[in-house]
Design a protein around this motif. Structure first.
Motif, PDB file in Angstrom:
ATOM      1  N   MET A 140       0.794  -1.232   0.000  1.00 40.58           N
ATOM      2  CA  MET A 140       0.000   0.000   0.000  1.00 40.58           C
ATOM      3  C   MET A 140       0.829   1.287   0.000  1.00 40.58           C
ATOM      4  O   MET A 140       0.568   2.178  -0.791  1.00 40.58           O
ATOM      5  CB  MET A 140      -0.924   0.018   1.221  1.00 40.58           C
ATOM      6  CG  MET A 140      -2.088  -0.907   1.098  1.00 40.58           C
ATOM      7  SD  MET A 140      -3.278  -0.244  -0.026  1.00 40.58           S
ATOM      8  CE  MET A 140      -4.418  -1.603  -0.113  1.00 40.58           C
ATOM      9  N   PRO A 154       7.805   7.234   4.547  1.00 39.00           N
ATOM     10  CA  PRO A 154       6.438   7.677   4.799  1.00 39.00           C
ATOM     11  C   PRO A 154       6.355   9.183   4.997  1.00 39.00           C
ATOM     12  O   PRO A 154       5.444   9.827   4.462  1.00 39.00           O
ATOM     13  CB  PRO A 154       6.062   6.956   6.094  1.00 39.00           C
ATOM     14  CG  PRO A 154       6.924   5.770   6.140  1.00 39.00           C
ATOM     15  CD  PRO A 154       8.191   6.127   5.443  1.00 39.00           C
ATOM     16  N   SER A 165       4.395  11.785   2.533  1.00 40.78           N
ATOM     17  CA  SER A 165       3.406  12.723   3.051  1.00 40.78           C
ATOM     18  C   SER A 165       3.753  14.147   2.641  1.00 40.78           C
ATOM     19  O   SER A 165       2.885  14.947   2.280  1.00 40.78           O
ATOM     20  CB  SER A 165       3.345  12.591   4.570  1.00 40.78           C
ATOM     21  OG  SER A 165       2.455  13.532   5.096  1.00 40.78           O
ATOM     22  N   LEU A 190       0.189  16.708   8.678  1.00 37.09           N
ATOM     23  CA  LEU A 190       0.305  15.251   8.821  1.00 37.09           C
ATOM     24  C   LEU A 190       1.781  14.848   8.822  1.00 37.09           C
ATOM     25  O   LEU A 190       2.211  14.003   9.596  1.00 37.09           O
ATOM     26  CB  LEU A 190      -0.431  14.585   7.658  1.00 37.09           C
ATOM     27  CG  LEU A 190      -0.741  13.104   7.771  1.00 37.09           C
ATOM     28  CD1 LEU A 190      -1.555  12.820   8.999  1.00 37.09           C
ATOM     29  CD2 LEU A 190      -1.509  12.655   6.537  1.00 37.09           C
ATOM     30  N   ALA A 235       3.132  15.633  12.120  1.00 36.27           N
ATOM     31  CA  ALA A 235       2.632  14.689  13.121  1.00 36.27           C
ATOM     32  C   ALA A 235       3.425  13.383  13.070  1.00 36.27           C
ATOM     33  O   ALA A 235       3.746  12.788  14.090  1.00 36.27           O
ATOM     34  CB  ALA A 235       1.155  14.417  12.899  1.00 36.27           C
ATOM     35  N   MET A 236       3.748  12.945  11.844  1.00 38.86           N
ATOM     36  CA  MET A 236       4.531  11.718  11.689  1.00 38.86           C
ATOM     37  C   MET A 236       5.928  11.895  12.268  1.00 38.86           C
ATOM     38  O   MET A 236       6.463  11.005  12.912  1.00 38.86           O
ATOM     39  CB  MET A 236       4.664  11.359  10.211  1.00 38.86           C
ATOM     40  CG  MET A 236       3.419  10.798   9.616  1.00 38.86           C
ATOM     41  SD  MET A 236       3.774  10.374   7.917  1.00 38.86           S
ATOM     42  CE  MET A 236       2.150   9.913   7.378  1.00 38.86           C
ATOM     43  N   ALA A 259       5.809  11.574  15.897  1.00 45.45           N
ATOM     44  CA  ALA A 259       5.690  10.190  16.346  1.00 45.45           C
ATOM     45  C   ALA A 259       7.053   9.515  16.400  1.00 45.45           C
ATOM     46  O   ALA A 259       7.273   8.581  17.156  1.00 45.45           O
ATOM     47  CB  ALA A 259       4.749   9.424  15.425  1.00 45.45           C
ATOM     48  N   PRO A 271       4.113   3.518  16.886  1.00 44.36           N
ATOM     49  CA  PRO A 271       3.536   4.442  15.885  1.00 44.36           C
ATOM     50  C   PRO A 271       4.155   4.311  14.490  1.00 44.36           C
ATOM     51  O   PRO A 271       3.483   4.585  13.496  1.00 44.36           O
ATOM     52  CB  PRO A 271       3.813   5.825  16.463  1.00 44.36           C
ATOM     53  CG  PRO A 271       4.340   5.639  17.832  1.00 44.36           C
ATOM     54  CD  PRO A 271       4.504   4.188  18.122  1.00 44.36           C
ATOM     55  N   MET A 307       4.761   2.522   7.533  1.00 39.89           N
ATOM     56  CA  MET A 307       3.888   3.679   7.585  1.00 39.89           C
ATOM     57  C   MET A 307       3.136   3.664   8.896  1.00 39.89           C
ATOM     58  O   MET A 307       2.845   2.590   9.417  1.00 39.89           O
ATOM     59  CB  MET A 307       2.848   3.598   6.470  1.00 39.89           C
ATOM     60  CG  MET A 307       3.284   4.221   5.203  1.00 39.89           C
ATOM     61  SD  MET A 307       1.875   4.452   4.161  1.00 39.89           S
ATOM     62  CE  MET A 307       2.556   5.568   3.001  1.00 39.89           C
ATOM     63  N   PRO A 308       2.805   4.827   9.427  1.00 41.90           N
ATOM     64  CA  PRO A 308       2.000   4.827  10.643  1.00 41.90           C
ATOM     65  C   PRO A 308       0.670   4.142  10.353  1.00 41.90           C
ATOM     66  O   PRO A 308       0.058   4.388   9.332  1.00 41.90           O
ATOM     67  CB  PRO A 308       1.779   6.312  10.929  1.00 41.90           C
ATOM     68  CG  PRO A 308       2.802   7.026  10.132  1.00 41.90           C
ATOM     69  CD  PRO A 308       3.102   6.176   8.948  1.00 41.90           C
ATOM     70  N   GLY A 309       0.259   3.258  11.228  1.00 43.07           N
ATOM     71  CA  GLY A 309      -1.011   2.579  11.020  1.00 43.07           C
ATOM     72  C   GLY A 309      -0.919   1.345  10.157  1.00 43.07           C
ATOM     73  O   GLY A 309      -1.896   0.629   9.965  1.00 43.07           O
ATOM     74  N   ASN A 328      -1.850  -1.847  12.044  1.00 42.33           N
ATOM     75  CA  ASN A 328      -3.282  -1.914  12.347  1.00 42.33           C
ATOM     76  C   ASN A 328      -4.065  -2.403  11.147  1.00 42.33           C
ATOM     77  O   ASN A 328      -4.957  -3.247  11.254  1.00 42.33           O
ATOM     78  CB  ASN A 328      -3.802  -0.534  12.741  1.00 42.33           C
ATOM     79  CG  ASN A 328      -3.059   0.028  13.929  1.00 42.33           C
ATOM     80  OD1 ASN A 328      -1.882   0.350  13.826  1.00 42.33           O
ATOM     81  ND2 ASN A 328      -3.716   0.103  15.056  1.00 42.33           N
ATOM     82  N   VAL A 329      -3.713  -1.864   9.987  1.00 43.65           N
ATOM     83  CA  VAL A 329      -4.401  -2.258   8.768  1.00 43.65           C
ATOM     84  C   VAL A 329      -4.188  -3.743   8.502  1.00 43.65           C
ATOM     85  O   VAL A 329      -5.111  -4.497   8.219  1.00 43.65           O
ATOM     86  CB  VAL A 329      -3.881  -1.426   7.573  1.00 43.65           C
ATOM     87  CG1 VAL A 329      -4.444  -1.944   6.274  1.00 43.65           C
ATOM     88  CG2 VAL A 329      -4.232   0.034   7.749  1.00 43.65           C
ATOM     89  N   GLU A 377      -1.642   0.933  21.637  1.00 37.61           N
ATOM     90  CA  GLU A 377      -0.613   1.875  21.207  1.00 37.61           C
ATOM     91  C   GLU A 377       0.504   1.963  22.248  1.00 37.61           C
ATOM     92  O   GLU A 377       0.329   1.609  23.414  1.00 37.61           O
ATOM     93  CB  GLU A 377      -1.244   3.243  20.958  1.00 37.61           C
ATOM     94  CG  GLU A 377      -2.194   3.186  19.780  1.00 37.61           C
ATOM     95  CD  GLU A 377      -2.436   4.535  19.142  1.00 37.61           C
ATOM     96  OE1 GLU A 377      -1.585   5.426  19.287  1.00 37.61           O
ATOM     97  OE2 GLU A 377      -3.478   4.684  18.494  1.00 37.61           O
TER      98      GLU A 377
END
Lengths: 467, 100
Positions: free
Chosen positions: A89, A215, A219, A255, A258-259, A262, A348, A353-355, A358-359, A373
């Motif tokens: 992705m 990442p 961004s 964003l 924010a990354m 993290a 994080p 990539m962040p997330g 989770n995906v 987290e």
């Protein structure tokens, strides 16, 4: 009438972009938010095709060509997006971002000769030049980012005085851009030189940045493309392009920051920081790590986990590469059946990539509340019997806390060393993405379970079933 | 100096749009959980695909065949950005939905 209707459509589209993006900030509404944005986009596109007044009769051939281009783009885009594996992705997002940048650059390229001929005002020319530069940088930068994540381009190339060269080049690029605005007449072919220079700068900008930071770069390039789209909006006085572009430009910048937050690194450090160089010197000091590596067999790991009260799994990119997300769910089920509490510790920036994790884990139906987290799980490690680290490395490297000379010093990490036992599943002793040694592997509490994540975990599951 | 002031006054609507859009962008992204960073980046990626509108305008306006060829290419690229962007984002978010 037609053009007023179009303005209303653009207004609607702008509102859907804002609402869509807002809804995407919440897990519950995110999917609908994305759909709302897509509906607004479709409206804007169809509205433009049928209602835009270009000042002359548009031939049927043009309409056929427009729909042909859209059909080609839709088929390719849709198929690629549907077929791609979850692990790929991030690359794909980068690639699509590059396409948008190229589109903006092409618009500049087409409009320039026309603008130069008619002696368009300074404002319009500024939009064309800026759109061309930013769009091209975004395009070539995204392609490099894509290749880095894809593994085609592995090494971070950083020459001596690289930042200097880059900055001088950037200045030259802007000076050349300004020349188009100031000079009375510029040969039309010069625009191609500007295009090439911009493309080259995109490559120079991205190539020294390490893969782990991609990442953040994607961004950033994403917000660049937003700006490029906005310049197009100013050129055509098109509100949908303006709001959409600036929105993504500012949201993308935030964003990006924010990354960086993290990872606890300033953006300037990501872009200009000599990550590759210090990593080399870091591995030199790696020889000072004392202790030895301890192997553990599958059956021992199984026994250890079977009789544990609490197991925390730390997934990393290795899990994604091995496509081991379903096996790990199976492992979780088996352990839970036996009364073991299982949780996942999500750093994080785990994965690429962040997330990302989770995906991936959501794909294999791991319950949402099991993914904890970093800040919430860190105090829990002390009461944990076994930590299973699967294909993660830098996010559990204690050097981030203890070694100021380490390139990842200052990055918050998962405090896995507080647990009773740590089992690390890795393919080999190779360093992680940051290219640095990990003293955790030499910790007396740590045992190494070598092998491909999917393979090792499947064996672990089989072994557990016999217990 | 006078020129600059007149230029700003003339383009004040544009400046309003720019400034307000920046604030909206910042506002919209504020306090997003880390988990959603990737899908959000992907979603924003799809939205800047609005650049395709510009490519379509180029094709509707241009009278040269070179413009038509490049415009055709630009529309394909823009569509890739839009369609790919939205579909990838949807696939990512679909994963989130399954959990409950």
């Amino acid at each position: 009438m037609k053009s007023s209707l179009l303005e209303i459509i653009y207004l609607l589209a702008s509102v859907t972009f804002i609402i869509g993006l807002k809804m995407m900030g919440n897990a519950k509404t995110a999917r609908n938010g994305n759909l709302i944005g897509a509906v607004g986009m479709t409206l804007a596109i169809l509205g433009t095709i049928f209602l835009y007044d270009g000042g002359h009769q548009v031939s049927t051939t043009t309409f056929v060509l427009i729909f042909g281009a859209i059909a080609i783009g839709t088929v390719i885009g849709w198929l690629t997006a549907v077929k791609v594996q979850m692990t790929k992705m991030p690359e794909l997002v980068s690639l699509f971002n590059g396409m948008g940048g190229a589109c903006a650059a092409l618009i500049g390229l087409i409009e320039y000769p026309h603008a130069a001929e008619t002696g368009m005002g300074m404002g319009g020319m500024l939009c064309i030049i800026l759109g061309l530069i930013i769009g091209s940088v975004s395009f070539s930068g995204s392609i490099i980012a894509f290749m880095k994540l894809n593994g085609t381009l592995k090494k971070a190339i950083r020459l001596t005085a690289y930042n200097m060269i880059n900055n001088v080049f950037l200045l030259a690029l802007f000076a050349f851009g300004a020349y188009f605005l100031m000079a009375a007449s510029v040969p039309v072919a010069a625009i191609y030189v500007l295009l090439l220079m911009s493309l080259l700068y995109g490559v120079l900008f991205t190539i020294p940045i390490g893969g782990a930071d991609m990442p953040v770069v994607i961004s950033l390039l994403n917000s660049f493309t937003g700006l490029a789209a906005a310049t197009g909006g100013f050129l055509y006085d098109n509100q949908a392009m303006q709001t959409g572009g600036i929105l993504v430009g500012s949201a993308g910048t935030l964003l990006t920051l924010a990354m960086c937050k993290a990872m606890n690194r300033p953006l300037s450090n990501v872009i200009f920081g000599a990550f590759g160089e210090s990593a080399k010197s870091g591995s030199g000091s790696g020889s000072s790590i004392e202790g030895s590596i301890k192997d553990i067999s599958i059956s021992d790991s199984a026994i250890l986990m079977n009789y544990a009260k609490k197991v925390i799994i730390v997934p990393g990119y290795g899990l994604a590469v091995a496509q081991a997300q379903h096996v790990i769910k199976e492992l979780e089920n088996l352990l839970e059946e036996r009364g073991v509490t299982v949780k996942y510790a999500i750093h994080p920036v785990a994965g690429r990539m962040p997330g990302h994790m989770n995906v991936l884990l959501a794909e294999s139906n791991v319950a949402y509340d099991k993914l904890v987290e970093m800040e919430d799980i860190n105090p829990e490690f002390a009461q944990t019997d076994v930590v299973l680290v699967v294909g993660a490395n830098d996010v559990v490297n204690p050097a981030a806390k203890t070694d100021p000379s380490s390139p990842i010093f200052g990055m918050p990490i998962l405090d896995v060393e507080n647990a009773q036992h740590i089992i690390v599943n890795k393919r080999s002793m190779n360093a992680g993405y940051a290219g640095i040694e990990n003293e955790l592997f030499y910790n007396p509490k740590t045992s190494m379970l070598f092998g491909d994540a999917k393979d090792a975990l499947s064996k672990l599951v089989t072994e557990l079933k016999t217990l | 100096m006078e020129q600059i002031i007149t230029a700003i006054a003339e383009h004040r609507q544009l400046l309003y749009i720019i400034i307000l859009s920046i604030f909206v962008g910042v506002e919209v992204i504020g306090n997003v959980p880390t988990v959603l960073h990737t899908p959000l980046m992907s979603g924003a990626n799809a939205i800047h695909g609005v650049v395709i509108v510009g490519a379509i305008i180029v094709m509707l306006k241009t009278e040269s065949s070179l413009g038509m060829v490049l415009g055709f290419l630009a529309v394909i690229l823009g569509t890739l950005n839009v369609v790919g962007g939205f579909v990838v984002t949807d696939r990512m978010l679909e994963m989130f939905k399954k959990k409950k």
